[in-house]
Design a protein around this motif. Structure first.
Motif, PDB file in Angstrom:
ATOM      1  N   GLY A   1       0.786  -1.234   0.000  1.00 37.19           N
ATOM      2  CA  GLY A   1       0.000   0.000   0.000  1.00 37.19           C
ATOM      3  C   GLY A   1       0.811   1.273   0.000  1.00 37.19           C
ATOM      4  N   ILE A   2       2.123   1.162   0.015  1.00 36.34           N
ATOM      5  CA  ILE A   2       2.937   2.376   0.133  1.00 36.34           C
ATOM      6  C   ILE A   2       4.009   2.439  -0.959  1.00 36.34           C
ATOM      7  N   LYS A   3       4.586   3.630  -1.095  1.00 38.26           N
ATOM      8  CA  LYS A   3       5.672   3.861  -2.044  1.00 38.26           C
ATOM      9  C   LYS A   3       6.956   4.127  -1.250  1.00 38.26           C
ATOM     10  N   ILE A   4       8.011   3.412  -1.585  1.00 32.56           N
ATOM     11  CA  ILE A   4       9.313   3.631  -0.953  1.00 32.56           C
ATOM     12  C   ILE A   4      10.207   4.393  -1.918  1.00 32.56           C
ATOM     13  N   ALA A   5      10.808   5.462  -1.398  1.00 36.70           N
ATOM     14  CA  ALA A   5      11.782   6.224  -2.164  1.00 36.70           C
ATOM     15  C   ALA A   5      13.117   6.172  -1.436  1.00 36.70           C
ATOM     16  N   THR A   6      14.170   5.823  -2.148  1.00 32.63           N
ATOM     17  CA  THR A   6      15.512   5.912  -1.577  1.00 32.63           C
ATOM     18  C   THR A   6      16.467   6.345  -2.675  1.00 32.63           C
ATOM     19  N   LYS A   7      17.746   6.521  -2.287  1.00 30.76           N
ATOM     20  CA  LYS A   7      18.660   7.238  -3.171  1.00 30.76           C
ATOM     21  C   LYS A   7      20.002   6.522  -3.312  1.00 30.76           C
ATOM     22  N   SER A   8      20.524   6.536  -4.524  1.00 31.03           N
ATOM     23  CA  SER A   8      21.845   5.979  -4.785  1.00 31.03           C
ATOM     24  C   SER A   8      22.911   6.889  -4.171  1.00 31.03           C
ATOM     25  N   PRO A   9      23.836   6.344  -3.370  1.00 32.46           N
ATOM     26  CA  PRO A   9      24.889   7.163  -2.743  1.00 32.46           C
ATOM     27  C   PRO A   9      25.940   7.571  -3.780  1.00 32.46           C
ATOM     28  N   THR A  10      25.665   8.630  -4.513  1.00 32.05           N
ATOM     29  CA  THR A  10      26.477   9.009  -5.664  1.00 32.05           C
ATOM     30  C   THR A  10      27.940   9.292  -5.300  1.00 32.05           C
ATOM     31  N   TRP A  11      28.194   9.721  -4.071  1.00 29.86           N
ATOM     32  CA  TRP A  11      29.567  10.022  -3.643  1.00 29.86           C
ATOM     33  C   TRP A  11      30.417   8.755  -3.504  1.00 29.86           C
ATOM     34  N   LEU A  12      29.760   7.585  -3.525  1.00 25.34           N
ATOM     35  CA  LEU A  12      30.478   6.313  -3.444  1.00 25.34           C
ATOM     36  C   LEU A  12      30.595   5.632  -4.796  1.00 25.34           C
ATOM     37  N   ILE A  13      30.098   6.292  -5.832  1.00 26.79           N
ATOM     38  CA  ILE A  13      30.095   5.707  -7.178  1.00 26.79           C
ATOM     39  C   ILE A  13      31.343   6.130  -7.941  1.00 26.79           C
ATOM     40  N   ASN A  14      32.110   5.145  -8.372  1.00 26.82           N
ATOM     41  CA  ASN A  14      33.295   5.409  -9.181  1.00 26.82           C
ATOM     42  C   ASN A  14      33.198   4.788 -10.569  1.00 26.82           C
ATOM     43  N   GLU A  15      32.421   3.721 -10.668  1.00 28.39           N
ATOM     44  CA  GLU A  15      32.244   3.049 -11.953  1.00 28.39           C
ATOM     45  C   GLU A  15      30.863   2.417 -12.010  1.00 28.39           C
ATOM     46  N   TYR A  16      30.498   1.939 -13.184  1.00 30.75           N
ATOM     47  CA  TYR A  16      29.141   1.421 -13.403  1.00 30.75           C
ATOM     48  C   TYR A  16      28.738   0.365 -12.382  1.00 30.75           C
ATOM     49  N   SER A  17      29.632  -0.558 -12.091  1.00 25.20           N
ATOM     50  CA  SER A  17      29.295  -1.667 -11.190  1.00 25.20           C
ATOM     51  C   SER A  17      28.920  -1.179  -9.788  1.00 25.20           C
ATOM     52  N   ASP A  18      29.414   0.001  -9.404  1.00 24.53           N
ATOM     53  CA  ASP A  18      29.082   0.540  -8.084  1.00 24.53           C
ATOM     54  C   ASP A  18      27.595   0.867  -7.992  1.00 24.53           C
ATOM     55  N   PHE A  19      27.029   1.367  -9.078  1.00 21.18           N
ATOM     56  CA  PHE A  19      25.588   1.647  -9.088  1.00 21.18           C
ATOM     57  C   PHE A  19      24.803   0.380  -8.743  1.00 21.18           C
ATOM     58  N   GLU A  20      25.122  -0.714  -9.431  1.00 19.43           N
ATOM     59  CA  GLU A  20      24.405  -1.969  -9.215  1.00 19.43           C
ATOM     60  C   GLU A  20      24.676  -2.521  -7.820  1.00 19.43           C
ATOM     61  N   LYS A  21      25.907  -2.407  -7.373  1.00 18.75           N
ATOM     62  CA  LYS A  21      26.287  -2.903  -6.048  1.00 18.75           C
ATOM     63  C   LYS A  21      25.450  -2.260  -4.955  1.00 18.75           C
ATOM     64  N   TYR A  22      25.356  -0.930  -4.971  1.00 14.27           N
ATOM     65  CA  TYR A  22      24.638  -0.258  -3.888  1.00 14.27           C
ATOM     66  C   TYR A  22      23.128  -0.412  -4.009  1.00 14.27           C
ATOM     67  N   LEU A  23      22.607  -0.507  -5.220  1.00  8.05           N
ATOM     68  CA  LEU A  23      21.173  -0.772  -5.367  1.00  8.05           C
ATOM     69  C   LEU A  23      20.819  -2.122  -4.756  1.00  8.05           C
ATOM     70  N   ASP A  24      21.616  -3.147  -5.016  1.00  6.49           N
ATOM     71  CA  ASP A  24      21.359  -4.467  -4.442  1.00  6.49           C
ATOM     72  C   ASP A  24      21.461  -4.436  -2.910  1.00  6.49           C
ATOM     73  N   ILE A  25      22.430  -3.705  -2.408  1.00  6.57           N
ATOM     74  CA  ILE A  25      22.561  -3.559  -0.954  1.00  6.57           C
ATOM     75  C   ILE A  25      21.315  -2.897  -0.376  1.00  6.57           C
ATOM     76  N   GLN A  26      20.824  -1.873  -1.043  1.00  2.54           N
ATOM     77  CA  GLN A  26      19.651  -1.151  -0.540  1.00  2.54           C
ATOM     78  C   GLN A  26      18.384  -1.989  -0.630  1.00  2.54           C
ATOM     79  N   LEU A  27      18.245  -2.770  -1.679  1.00  2.00           N
ATOM     80  CA  LEU A  27      17.093  -3.675  -1.766  1.00  2.00           C
ATOM     81  C   LEU A  27      17.088  -4.639  -0.581  1.00  2.00           C
ATOM     82  N   GLU A  28      18.259  -5.149  -0.232  1.00  2.00           N
ATOM     83  CA  GLU A  28      18.381  -6.053   0.912  1.00  2.00           C
ATOM     84  C   GLU A  28      18.082  -5.323   2.213  1.00  2.00           C
TER      85      GLU A  28
END
Length: 370
Positions: free
Chosen positions: A83-110
């Motif tokens: 019944g609700i919407k969750i909003a969260t954010k990619s920690p852009t200051w920790l992103i150095n390459e493409y794989s970092d985006f996927e890494k932190y998204l998976d961490i946040q999903l968990e």
């Protein structure tokens, strides 16, 4: 609770969003959430129709190691996920390459205990972080995350000037954006100019800092307070600030980082009347007078247009003026101390005004003749 469409997404979201950055804590330790009080607030919010909960990787913790807010929401929203919407954010200051985006998204999903995130943002974009995000191919990441069902809608939160804001809006098929905006900060960062630009592009618009860190609810100068009370003595200071935002039909959600049940109850009550164009002409005029009174307290008449930038030696000229003005806006020692801290934090290194070499280049380009 009233609801509005989140831009072109068609999603119905509550006009009041629950910002999970200032949850109640224990013994003054920001990384230890008082879960009993916080759960009571979340339950009350859901019962009264709030369906948008905003968090981020570092909330109630650190920028590098993450915070307690996301794991807390995993527990608090477990029984309400559908019944609700969750909003969260990619920690852009920790992103150095493409794989970092996927890494932190998976961490946040968990951390959030969910298979997908409704509204996912690139966090706190500015010139530096935007440059990094582009190099790491943020667009490919967002496209794949949506295709794979890990996020539903892509957006960004923003902390820089209006010119960069427009560049970012035009760079990708965003669903929404999040900006700082209130009746004092119409010309701050993205400002009214950016808000109108994003709205014309069909983006949902989420407002953060509607009460300017609480200062528009409890630190109003006597003159401003008198003007507002004369127009409508029934409205609280928070009511004036929130209602002014909801009066704008282009705004989808106003986020509030609430710490106490009393704040939550008051904001929900105010939100019941948060319709577009619902303020009277007299009330709008009162706000305009209040804005002028604040402007008269400004030491530097900077609108943060950015024409003075870039500075040859790297000084953040609009940012420095903004923090300097903040110091004088409110008759509150705590707000002034906060302004000093924010200056030292955001204007670090070469950005500091003390690095100015008085070359005069900025004066030549300033439309305000500063």
């Amino acid at each position: 609770m009233l609801y509005r469409e989140m831009g072109k997404t068609g999603e119905l979201v509550s006009v009041l969003g629950f910002g999970c950055m200032r949850l109640p804590i224990i013994d003054g330790k920001s990384n230890i959430i008082d879960e009993k009080k916080a759960v009571e607030m979340i339950e009350y919010a859901v019962e009264h129709g709030i369906n948008y909960f905003d968090t981020a990787y570092p909330y109630h913790g650190s920028m590098e190691g993450g915070g307690a807010s996301e794991p807390f929401l995993k527990k608090a929203l477990h029984n309400h996920r559908n019944g609700i919407k969750i909003a969260t954010k990619s920690p852009t200051w920790l992103i150095n390459e493409y794989s970092d985006f996927e890494k932190y998204l998976d961490i946040q999903l968990e951390r959030l205990g969910t298979d997908y995130i409704d509204f996912y943002l690139l966090h706190t974009l500015n010139t530096r972080l935007w440059t990094t995000a582009k190099k790491a191919d943020y667009a490919k990441f967002l496209d794949n995350a949506i295709k794979n069902g890990k996020i539903k809608h892509a957006g960004f939160s923003f902390h820089d000037n209006a010119l960069l804001f427009k560049e970012i809006v035009d760079s990708y098929d965003w669903d929404f954006c999040q900006i700082q905006y209130n009746y004092i900060d119409e010309n701050y960062q993205a400002g009214k100019e950016g808000l109108d630009y994003a709205a014309k592009k069909g983006l949902g618009i989420v407002i953060m800092e509607p009460l300017r860190g609480g200062s528009l609810a409890k630190n109003l100068p006597d003159g401003v307070l008198n003007v507002l009370k004369k127009s409508n003595p029934e409205r609280s200071a928070a009511d004036w600030a929130l209602s002014w935002l909801w009066n704008n039909g282009d705004i989808s959600i106003v986020l509030s980082g609430m710490t106490t049940m009393e704040q939550l109850e008051e904001n929900i009550k105010i939100a019941e009347n948060g319709l577009p164009d619902s303020m009277t002409e007299e009330e709008v005029n009162a706000i305009n007078i209040a804005k002028k009174m604040y402007r008269d307290k400004l030491k530097v008449n900077c609108t943060a247009c950015g024409y003075c930038m870039p500075c040859p030696v790297g000084v953040d000229i609009p940012g420095s003026f903004g923090k300097y003005n903040d110091y004088y806006l409110f008759d509150s020692e705590s707000v002034r101390n906060s302004s000093i801290w924010r200056y030292n934090y955001h204007q670090s290194g070469e950005k500091k005004a003390s690095n100015c070499i008085e070359c005069g280049r900025c004066e030549e380009h300033c439309p305000q003749n500063i």
